[in-house]
Design a protein around this motif. Structure first.
Motif, short mmCIF file in Angstrom:
data_model
loop_
_atom_site.label_atom_id
_atom_site.label_comp_id
_atom_site.label_asym_id
_atom_site.label_seq_id
_atom_site.Cartn_x
_atom_site.Cartn_y
_atom_site.Cartn_z
N MET A 1 25.74 -7.09 -9.92
CA MET A 1 24.35 -6.65 -9.89
C MET A 1 24.08 -5.55 -10.91
SD MET A 1 23.58 -6.70 -5.81
CE MET A 1 23.63 -8.24 -4.87
N ARG A 2 25.06 -4.68 -11.09
CA ARG A 2 24.89 -3.63 -12.10
C ARG A 2 24.73 -4.25 -13.48
NH1 ARG A 2 28.23 -1.12 -15.56
NH2 ARG A 2 30.06 -2.14 -14.67
N GLY A 3 25.53 -5.29 -13.76
CA GLY A 3 25.40 -5.98 -15.03
C GLY A 3 24.00 -6.56 -15.21
N GLY A 4 23.45 -7.12 -14.13
CA GLY A 4 22.10 -7.65 -14.18
C GLY A 4 21.05 -6.57 -14.38
N LEU A 5 21.23 -5.46 -13.68
CA LEU A 5 20.27 -4.35 -13.80
C LEU A 5 20.26 -3.76 -15.20
CD1 LEU A 5 20.93 -2.58 -10.38
CD2 LEU A 5 18.81 -3.70 -11.05
N GLU A 6 21.44 -3.71 -15.82
CA GLU A 6 21.53 -3.11 -17.15
C GLU A 6 20.91 -3.97 -18.23
OE1 GLU A 6 25.67 -2.28 -17.58
OE2 GLU A 6 25.52 -0.29 -16.67
N THR A 7 20.65 -5.25 -17.93
CA THR A 7 20.02 -6.11 -18.93
C THR A 7 18.50 -5.89 -19.01
OG1 THR A 7 19.68 -7.93 -17.33
CG2 THR A 7 21.76 -7.90 -18.56
N ILE A 8 17.95 -5.20 -18.04
CA ILE A 8 16.50 -4.96 -18.04
C ILE A 8 16.18 -3.84 -19.04
CG2 ILE A 8 14.48 -4.47 -16.61
CD1 ILE A 8 16.11 -7.00 -15.86
N PRO A 9 15.33 -4.10 -20.01
CA PRO A 9 15.02 -3.07 -21.02
C PRO A 9 14.44 -1.80 -20.40
CG PRO A 9 14.16 -5.22 -21.68
CD PRO A 9 14.61 -5.36 -20.26
N THR A 10 14.82 -0.66 -20.95
CA THR A 10 14.34 0.63 -20.45
C THR A 10 12.82 0.73 -20.55
OG1 THR A 10 16.42 1.63 -21.21
CG2 THR A 10 14.63 3.13 -20.65
N ARG B 1 10.94 -0.06 -17.37
CA ARG B 1 10.91 1.01 -16.38
C ARG B 1 9.89 2.08 -16.77
NH1 ARG B 1 16.71 0.83 -17.05
NH2 ARG B 1 17.67 -0.51 -15.49
N GLU B 2 9.92 2.45 -18.05
CA GLU B 2 9.00 3.48 -18.51
C GLU B 2 7.55 3.04 -18.36
OE1 GLU B 2 10.36 4.02 -22.49
OE2 GLU B 2 12.04 5.33 -21.91
N SER B 3 7.28 1.77 -18.63
CA SER B 3 5.92 1.25 -18.48
C SER B 3 5.48 1.29 -17.02
CB SER B 3 5.84 -0.19 -19.00
OG SER B 3 6.17 -0.25 -20.36
N TYR C 1 6.54 3.42 -14.75
CA TYR C 1 6.27 4.81 -14.40
C TYR C 1 4.89 5.24 -14.91
CZ TYR C 1 11.29 5.03 -13.39
OH TYR C 1 12.55 4.81 -12.88
N VAL C 2 4.56 4.79 -16.13
CA VAL C 2 3.26 5.14 -16.71
C VAL C 2 2.12 4.57 -15.86
CG1 VAL C 2 1.73 4.73 -18.69
CG2 VAL C 2 4.12 5.37 -19.06
N LEU C 3 2.35 3.39 -15.28
CA LEU C 3 1.34 2.76 -14.44
C LEU C 3 1.25 3.39 -13.04
CD1 LEU C 3 1.97 -0.98 -15.38
CD2 LEU C 3 0.00 0.42 -16.02
N GLY C 4 2.10 4.35 -12.78
CA GLY C 4 2.02 5.07 -11.51
C GLY C 4 2.99 4.61 -10.44
N LEU C 5 3.90 3.71 -10.77
CA LEU C 5 4.87 3.26 -9.78
C LEU C 5 5.98 4.29 -9.61
CD1 LEU C 5 5.32 -0.52 -10.71
CD2 LEU C 5 3.85 0.46 -8.96
N SER C 6 6.42 4.47 -8.37
CA SER C 6 7.53 5.38 -8.12
C SER C 6 8.83 4.74 -8.56
CB SER C 6 7.60 5.72 -6.63
OG SER C 6 7.92 4.56 -5.88
N GLN C 7 9.92 5.52 -8.52
CA GLN C 7 11.22 4.98 -8.92
C GLN C 7 11.62 3.81 -8.02
OE1 GLN C 7 14.41 7.85 -8.95
NE2 GLN C 7 15.71 6.60 -10.25
N TRP C 8 11.41 3.95 -6.71
CA TRP C 8 11.75 2.88 -5.78
C TRP C 8 10.89 1.64 -6.01
CZ3 TRP C 8 15.08 0.52 -3.05
CH2 TRP C 8 14.70 -0.39 -2.08
N GLN C 9 9.58 1.85 -6.22
CA GLN C 9 8.69 0.71 -6.49
C GLN C 9 9.08 -0.01 -7.79
OE1 GLN C 9 5.00 2.96 -6.33
NE2 GLN C 9 4.38 1.90 -4.45
N THR C 10 9.49 0.77 -8.78
CA THR C 10 9.91 0.18 -10.05
C THR C 10 11.15 -0.68 -9.85
OG1 THR C 10 9.01 2.07 -11.27
CG2 THR C 10 10.63 0.69 -12.41
N SER D 1 12.24 -2.05 -6.92
CA SER D 1 12.03 -3.18 -6.01
C SER D 1 11.07 -4.23 -6.55
CB SER D 1 11.52 -2.67 -4.65
OG SER D 1 10.29 -1.98 -4.81
N ARG D 2 10.09 -3.83 -7.39
CA ARG D 2 9.06 -4.77 -7.84
C ARG D 2 9.25 -5.25 -9.28
NH1 ARG D 2 3.46 -1.94 -5.54
NH2 ARG D 2 4.14 -1.76 -3.35
N VAL D 3 9.93 -4.46 -10.08
CA VAL D 3 10.05 -4.81 -11.50
C VAL D 3 11.49 -5.14 -11.88
CG1 VAL D 3 9.69 -4.02 -13.87
CG2 VAL D 3 8.07 -3.35 -12.07
N VAL D 4 12.40 -4.23 -11.56
CA VAL D 4 13.77 -4.35 -12.06
C VAL D 4 14.60 -5.35 -11.26
CG1 VAL D 4 15.90 -3.10 -12.53
CG2 VAL D 4 13.70 -2.01 -12.97
#
Length: 218
Positions: free
Chosen positions: A106-115, A118-120, A122-131, A133-136
C-alpha cells in the motif's frame, strides 16, 4: 495401488479442513489489510515517532517465521496471563505477518500519487484525513491491487502452519491421515485439490480485478 475408496471416504474431512482454513484466512487477511493501511498512512504522513515504530514492526514481522509468531502467541502469551484460543492466535498471527506485507504494497501505491494532487486538495479546503480518504487512498488501492492479491494468496498458503497449534485445517487433516493410515498419495492429492479449490478462484479474480483497474485508469 492408488485407493480411490479412501479418497471418497475421507474427502468430507478435507471439506471441513478447508472451511477452517478459509475461516482463519478471511479474518486474518481483513486484519492484515486494516493494519497495512494504517501503517502505510503513517509512513506517508511521516508522523515522527509512529513512523519509527511502524518500521520496527515491519522489519520484525517480515524477518521472523509465522510459526515462531504463532508459538509466541499460543505458548508464550499464557505465561504473561493472556490466553487466546488457537483460532484467535492463528488470526492474529496472520494479521501480524500480513500487515507488514500489506503495508509495503500500500505504501508503494500511495507513493505513486503525485504530490500536486495532495496540495490541490489542501487548497480546496480538504483536511489531511479527507485528502487521504477521498483523493489518495482510492487511487492508491487501484495501483496496489497486484501486490494485495499476491499477499492474500501468500497468507492463505502460509496458513498451512497453523496445524502446529492443533488447528484442524487442511494441512492438519493431511498429516493426520498420513500418520494413521499411511495413504500418503491419496492424502496429498486431497490436500492439493483443497488448496487449488481455494486459491485458483482468488487468483483468477485478482487477475480480472487488476485488468479492470488498468482499463479504468486508461
Amino acid at each position: 495401488v492408488f485407493d480411490w475408496t479412501f479418497v471418497t471416504h475421507y474427502a468430507p474431512f478435507f471439506v471441513n479442513g478447508a472451511a477452517m482454513t478459509l475461516f482463519i484466512s478471511v479474518f486474518g487477511i481483513v486484519l492484515s489489510i486494516v493494519v497495512g493501511l494504517i501503517c502505510a498512512s503513517i509512513e506517508i504522513a511521516r508522523i515522527p515517532v509512529l513512523k519509527q515504530i511502524v518500521r520496527v514492526y515491519i522489519e520484525l514481522s517480515r524477518n521472523t517465521p509465522l510459526l515462531v509468531q504463532l508459538y509466541f502467541l499460543y505458548f508464550g502469551l499464557p505465561k504473561l496471563g493472556v490466553v487466546w484460543s488457537a483460532e484467535q492466535c492463528a488470526i492474529v498471527g496472520l494479521g501480524f505477518l500480513g500487515g507488514s506485507y500489506m503495508a509495503e504494497a500500500m505504501r508503494g501505491g500511495l507513493e505513486t500519487i503525485p504530490t500536486v494532487q495532495r496540495e490541490s486538495a489542501y487548497v480546496l479546503g480538504l483536511s489531511q484525513w479527507q485528502t487521504l480518504s477521498r483523493v489518495v487512498i482510492p487511487q492508491a488501492i487501484s495501483t496496489s491491487i497486484p501486490g494485495i492479491v499476491a499477499n492474500v494468496i501468500f497468507l492463505i498458503k502460509e496458513s498451512s502452519v497453523v496445524s502446529a497449534i492443533a488447528l484442524a485445517d487442511v494441512m492438519y487433516m493431511a498429516k493426520d491421515l498420513i500418520g494413521m493410515y499411511y495413504n500418503t498419495y491419496e492424502s496429498l492429492l486431497m490436500l492439493v485439490v483443497a488448496y487449488l479449490v481455494i486459491l485458483l478462484p482468488i487468483s483468477l479474480f485478482g487477475t480480472w480485478l487488476e485488468r479492470r483497474f488498468d482499463y479504468e485508469r486508461r
